[in-house]
Write a protein that holds these residues in place. Structure first.
Motif, short mmCIF file in Angstrom:
data_model
loop_
_atom_site.label_atom_id
_atom_site.label_comp_id
_atom_site.label_asym_id
_atom_site.label_seq_id
_atom_site.Cartn_x
_atom_site.Cartn_y
_atom_site.Cartn_z
N GLY A 41 0.79 -1.23 0.00
CA GLY A 41 0.00 0.00 0.00
C GLY A 41 0.82 1.27 0.00
N SER A 42 2.14 1.17 0.29
CA SER A 42 2.96 2.38 0.40
C SER A 42 3.23 3.04 -0.94
CB SER A 42 4.29 2.06 1.10
OG SER A 42 5.05 1.13 0.36
N SER A 43 3.00 2.33 -2.04
CA SER A 43 3.19 2.91 -3.38
C SER A 43 1.87 3.21 -4.07
CB SER A 43 4.03 1.97 -4.25
OG SER A 43 5.36 1.93 -3.82
N ALA A 44 0.80 3.31 -3.29
CA ALA A 44 -0.52 3.53 -3.87
C ALA A 44 -0.54 4.76 -4.79
CB ALA A 44 -1.56 3.67 -2.76
N ARG A 45 -0.07 5.90 -4.29
CA ARG A 45 -0.11 7.11 -5.12
C ARG A 45 0.84 7.01 -6.31
NH1 ARG A 45 -2.60 11.92 -4.71
NH2 ARG A 45 -1.74 13.64 -5.95
N ASP A 46 1.94 6.25 -6.14
CA ASP A 46 2.86 6.05 -7.26
C ASP A 46 2.16 5.34 -8.41
OD1 ASP A 46 4.92 7.24 -5.84
OD2 ASP A 46 5.68 5.34 -5.06
N PHE A 47 1.33 4.37 -8.08
CA PHE A 47 0.55 3.69 -9.12
C PHE A 47 -0.47 4.63 -9.75
CE2 PHE A 47 1.75 -0.42 -7.10
CZ PHE A 47 2.03 -1.16 -8.24
N LEU A 48 -1.20 5.33 -8.92
CA LEU A 48 -2.38 6.06 -9.38
C LEU A 48 -2.07 7.34 -10.13
CD1 LEU A 48 -4.47 5.55 -6.13
CD2 LEU A 48 -4.90 4.46 -8.36
N SER A 49 -1.07 8.09 -9.68
CA SER A 49 -0.80 9.42 -10.21
C SER A 49 0.44 9.44 -11.10
CB SER A 49 -0.61 10.41 -9.06
OG SER A 49 0.70 10.28 -8.50
N ALA A 50 0.68 10.59 -11.71
CA ALA A 50 1.90 10.80 -12.50
C ALA A 50 2.87 11.72 -11.76
CB ALA A 50 1.54 11.40 -13.86
N ASP A 51 2.67 11.89 -10.45
CA ASP A 51 3.52 12.78 -9.67
C ASP A 51 4.98 12.37 -9.71
OD1 ASP A 51 1.16 14.00 -9.01
OD2 ASP A 51 1.14 13.35 -6.92
N ALA A 52 5.26 11.09 -9.44
CA ALA A 52 6.64 10.59 -9.39
C ALA A 52 6.96 9.65 -10.54
CB ALA A 52 6.89 9.87 -8.06
N PHE A 53 5.95 8.95 -11.02
CA PHE A 53 6.16 7.96 -12.08
C PHE A 53 5.15 8.18 -13.20
CE2 PHE A 53 7.64 6.01 -8.14
CZ PHE A 53 8.92 5.57 -8.51
N THR A 54 5.66 8.38 -14.40
CA THR A 54 4.79 8.66 -15.54
C THR A 54 4.56 7.45 -16.43
OG1 THR A 54 6.70 9.42 -16.83
CG2 THR A 54 5.48 11.10 -15.58
N SER A 55 5.21 6.34 -16.11
CA SER A 55 4.99 5.11 -16.86
C SER A 55 5.03 3.93 -15.90
CB SER A 55 6.04 4.93 -17.96
OG SER A 55 7.34 4.81 -17.40
N LEU A 56 4.55 2.78 -16.38
CA LEU A 56 4.48 1.57 -15.57
C LEU A 56 4.99 0.39 -16.38
CD1 LEU A 56 3.43 0.06 -12.99
CD2 LEU A 56 1.25 -0.21 -14.21
N ARG A 57 5.87 -0.41 -15.76
CA ARG A 57 6.33 -1.66 -16.37
C ARG A 57 5.77 -2.81 -15.55
NH1 ARG A 57 10.37 -3.42 -20.01
NH2 ARG A 57 10.70 -1.22 -20.43
N VAL A 58 5.01 -3.66 -16.20
CA VAL A 58 4.34 -4.77 -15.55
C VAL A 58 5.05 -6.07 -15.94
CG1 VAL A 58 2.15 -5.98 -15.23
CG2 VAL A 58 2.17 -3.50 -15.73
N GLU A 59 5.68 -6.73 -14.96
CA GLU A 59 6.36 -7.99 -15.23
C GLU A 59 5.42 -9.15 -14.90
OE1 GLU A 59 10.68 -10.18 -14.65
OE2 GLU A 59 10.20 -8.42 -13.41
N ILE A 60 4.99 -9.84 -15.95
CA ILE A 60 4.14 -11.01 -15.81
C ILE A 60 5.04 -12.23 -15.74
CG2 ILE A 60 2.28 -12.38 -16.83
CD1 ILE A 60 1.34 -9.62 -16.06
N ALA A 61 5.17 -12.82 -14.56
CA ALA A 61 6.02 -13.99 -14.37
C ALA A 61 5.15 -15.23 -14.21
CB ALA A 61 6.91 -13.80 -13.15
N TYR A 62 5.59 -16.33 -14.79
CA TYR A 62 4.80 -17.55 -14.69
C TYR A 62 5.70 -18.76 -14.97
CZ TYR A 62 4.86 -16.85 -19.76
OH TYR A 62 5.27 -16.63 -21.05
#
Length: 262
Positions: A41-62
């Protein structure tokens, strides 16, 4: 029928009755992965907003043979695009993890799997998240409850794909895509800070369920029955009777938008 008690937001239990962190060493360099080893939960705003991070890399591991369906991954892309402010885009990468040999997985084991295999970490203005679709079930499963997924760090979660497939393969079981989509999106709700887990509530809607002592306790889920974050939503997804995929309810959407999301 009953759902087994939800332990505080780390895991989601499904009742089978429903279907069933000295001194400093100056020579030691800082761990570049430490930003991805923080509390849930500590990165909630990092996920939701563009304040600190403007892109997202999603690693799908399986593990080979346990890759989520293409439809599930497309649903997840749409889910992110609909709720996250990431103007520079959202990228998916895939990592094949060696088959596990320890049987059912406990936390220390899937944390080690992540440490040994994760390749995507926060870098510059790109946030990274790890999702592992496991070939084993949870060691916390017992005769009356099963764990379908767990969000356990700020940018980490595990989906017990073997368990999802077991449910889907039963007579009258839900489609695997439905199970994968609802479970994964529910766990991302926790990564986004819901409910009252890093994303403040605009108005009270955190649910209470009996704890081990039979006393009602807040459990980081939503008290609105039509919401993706309602405690029983993932359990309901195991049934072929579910029509359509659940979404965030009005109160959870209000929280996400107030914390920088769409």
């Amino acid at each position: 029928m009953k759902i087994s008690r939800i332990t505080p937001y780390f895991t989601f239990f499904l009742s089978l009755l429903l279907l069933a962190s000295c001194s400093k060493d100056e020579s030691t360099q800082a761990d570049p992965t430490v930003a991805n080893k923080q509390a849930l939960g500590s990165s909630a705003r990092d996920f939701l907003s563009a304040d600190a991070f403007t892109s997202l890399r999603v690693e799908i591991a399986y593990v080979a043979g346990f890759k989520p369906s293409a439809t599930t991954l497309n649903n997840l892309r749409s889910f992110f695009a609909e709720r996250l402010n990431k103007p520079d885009g959202i990228t998916f990468i895939e990592t094949v993890v060696p088959a596990t040999t320890v049987g059912s997985l406990e936390r220390d084991e899937y944390v080690k799997i992540e440490a040994d295999n994760r390749t995507a970490f926060n870098a510059g203005d790109e946030l990274a998240v790890w999702i592992f679709f496991a070939d084993q079930s949870s060691e916390k499963d017992d005769a009356t409850s099963r764990i379908l997924g767990t969000a356990y760090r700020n940018t980490s979660c595990i989906i017990f794909e073997k368990t999802l497939r077991d449910f889907s393969n039963r007579i009258g079981g839900a489609s695997l895509t439905q199970l994968e989509t609802v479970t994964t999106e529910h766990e991302f709700g926790h990564l986004f800070g819901l409910v009252n887990l890093g994303t403040p509530m605009v108005r009270d809607h955190e649910d209470e369920q009996p704890n081990d002592d039979g006393i009602d306790a807040l459990n980081k889920h939503c008290d609105q029955e039509n919401c993706l974050m309602y405690f029983q939503t993932v359990a309901d997804a195991t049934s072929s009777a579910m029509t359509g995929l659940p979404t965030f309810g009005a109160f959870c959407l209000e929280d996400l938008r107030a914390n920088g999301g769409k």
